[in-house]
Scaffold this motif. Structure first.
Motif, short mmCIF file in Angstrom:
data_model
loop_
_atom_site.label_atom_id
_atom_site.label_comp_id
_atom_site.label_asym_id
_atom_site.label_seq_id
_atom_site.Cartn_x
_atom_site.Cartn_y
_atom_site.Cartn_z
N THR A 1 13.53 30.41 0.64
CA THR A 1 13.31 30.15 -0.78
C THR A 1 12.28 29.04 -0.92
O THR A 1 12.42 27.98 -0.30
CB THR A 1 14.62 29.71 -1.47
N ASP B 1 9.64 31.30 -5.52
CA ASP B 1 10.98 31.63 -6.02
C ASP B 1 11.43 30.75 -7.18
O ASP B 1 12.01 31.23 -8.15
CB ASP B 1 12.00 31.49 -4.88
N TYR C 1 15.03 26.72 2.77
CA TYR C 1 14.59 26.24 1.46
C TYR C 1 13.55 25.16 1.68
O TYR C 1 13.77 24.21 2.44
CB TYR C 1 15.79 25.67 0.71
N LYS D 1 12.96 38.37 -8.31
CA LYS D 1 13.56 37.88 -7.07
C LYS D 1 15.09 37.89 -7.15
O LYS D 1 15.78 38.30 -6.21
CB LYS D 1 13.08 36.46 -6.79
N GLY E 1 19.74 29.03 -1.92
CA GLY E 1 18.41 28.93 -2.51
C GLY E 1 18.37 28.10 -3.78
O GLY E 1 17.35 28.14 -4.48
#
Length: 472
Positions: free
Chosen positions: A306, A336, A266, A381, A409
């Motif tokens: 992410t 994302d 992330y 997504k 995420g």
């Protein structure tokens, strides 16, 4: 009515009480936690009501004019409800303006001026000896739930973005020694924190100002660099999430750690725009073509990465062509998680003096169009996750028994949730595995992969911008 922060540290009936209203970003929240920790160490208690407090501290946000107005409203409310008010935080640098509106405030201090806040509290209500002050936990007072915590690694920023006044409020980059950061992180992990959220104004610049100085932790020397810090945090066996990362080339060095499950896959990167002309006017580093190449290379190393980002639309001089370039970039980048804001003039920011300001109605129309694209990308997504097994961390259990959790995420407060049905025995802070059954543009729904839950970190071995934080 806002209510001051309360904490779970033991209280005594004789101790003086401080009410605390904390506004703004996670960096300001950490400041609030540090001030409260020191006050607790001196024997002060916290009050969850204005009436029960001997003094109120308001930690303000001054990033945008709308945030300033919210802070001023909080100061006014505290004065009306209590009368003894200390103002600190990002608006502290505007003491003349604050006192012109509220001449009765007891004291005004700037951002992260902890000693000045304590001195002001002492002047109003002196500390008293407290036999329970040794019960302040080693990890200090925290205003987040017990299972996650913010870890601030530096203060200030060396960038001079034309829309931002953070360097004026908080100064230049000032990194903490790496061993000090790692020891704090280790203490939090030992106290039961399951997720660390690393924050600063520019996380990937960490250590630049101290020339990446080395210090010792766990018998080894570690450099004060983004990569070494990430490696060290990855040894703690808990979720580690990186926020406010500029897309410098060396960021690629942490992607293998994400692919290995050492830190979460992330990255929170404030791209802000994609048009070279607008990025130049913003005084932002970045080239949209190189950035797209970098994103592609990151995803090759860590396919589950992410990306979260924030964008500003309607910046002075932004044409329809600039905006359409941003939309095209979004389609190519496939970000994302997205937050966006219509440009807002901020007093003291150089952008306010730029020509060709965009009409408000055009800014709002572009914001709606931008978010429509971002929402569609997010929906696509998340739809791709249906049927997958996700590691999740539980934040809360609703009254109807549904567990509100997050995937790897999703950061707390700013990203979506996964709502879990069919689980038994889950509580806040538990890890679990869930099969995704449904998705919308922002959230997921899941059911048990099996009847077993996990109370270890899976894989470790192998939406308002300004808010009041109040935890009991």
């Amino acid at each position: 009515m806002r209510e001051p922060v309360a904490t779970a540290v033991p209280q005594t009936s004789e101790a003086p009480k401080v009410g605390f209203v904390s506004l703004g970003c996670p960096k300001a929240l950490v400041d609030s936690e540090r001030i409260l920790t020191r006050l607790k160490g001196e024997g002060y208690d916290t009050s969850a009501s204005y009436a029960g407090a001997d003094v109120i501290v308001v930690n303000t946000c001054g990033f945008l004019d709308s945030a300033k107005e919210e802070s001023l409203n909080a100061i006014g409310e505290a004065l009306a409800e209590n009368g003894k008010v200390i103002v600190t935080g990002c608006m502290g640098g505007e003491e003349d303006m604050i006192r012109a509106r509220f001449p009765n405030v007891a004291a005004v201090t700037g951002a992260h001026q902890y000693d000045a806040v304590l001195d002001a509290v002492h002047n109003i209500v002196p500390p008293r000896p407290d036999p329970f002050k040794s019960l302040v936990p080693d990890e200090g007072v925290r205003l987040t739930p017990k299972h996650y915590a913010y870890l601030k690694i530096s203060e200030g920023c060396d960038h001079r973005c034309s829309f931002c006044i953070i360097p004026t409020l908080r100064g230049d980059l000032a990194s903490r020694p790496v061993a000090e950061v790692l020891r704090e992180a280790e203490t939090l992990a030992k106290a039961g924190v399951k997720e660390l959220l690393v924050v600063s104004q520019d996380t990937s610049a960490y250590g630049l100002d101290i020339r990446y100085a080395q210090s010792e932790w766990r018998g080894q020397n570690w450099a004060a660099s983004f990569e070494d810090l990430s490696r060290g945090l990855g040894e703690l066996g808990i979720w580690v999430r990186m926020h406010y990362v500029y897309p410098y080339p060396h960021v690629s060095g942490v992607l293998p750690l994400m692919a290995e499950g050492k830190i979460l896959p992330y990255l929170d990167i404030p791209f802000q725009h994609a048009s070279p002309k607008i990025l130049k006017a913003m005084k932002r580093p970045g080239n949209q073509d190189k950035t797209l190449q970098r994103i592609e290379s990151w995803r090759e190393i860590c396919p589950d990465l992410t990306l979260r980002s924030t964008f500003v639309v309607g910046f002075p001089g932004e044409t329809e062509a600039d905006f359409n370039l941003l939309l095209d970039w979004m389609e190519a980048a496939q970000i994302d998680r997205v937050g966006a804001f219509a440009y807002e003039n901020v007093e003291g920011a150089p952008a306010k003096l730029l020509p060709d300001h965009v009409p408000e109605e055009v800014k709002q129309e572009r914001l709606a169009r931008f978010m429509a694209v971002a929402s569609r990308i997010s929906a696509q997504k998340l739809a791709a996750k249906v049927g997958r097994i996700e590691d999740v961390l539980v934040d809360d259990i609703r009254a109807d028994g549904v567990a509100v959790a997050r995937t790897r995420g999703d950061a707390p407060e700013i990203d979506g949730h996964i709502f879990l049905k069919g689980f038994t025995g889950l509580k806040a802070g538990d890890f679990a595995k869930a099969r995704v059954t449904r998705a919308d543009a922002y959230d997921l729904w899941g059911e048990p992969e099996s009847l077993m839950k996990l109370n270890r970190v899976p894989g470790a071995a192998r939406r308002p911008m300004h808010r009041l934080i109040s935890r009991v």
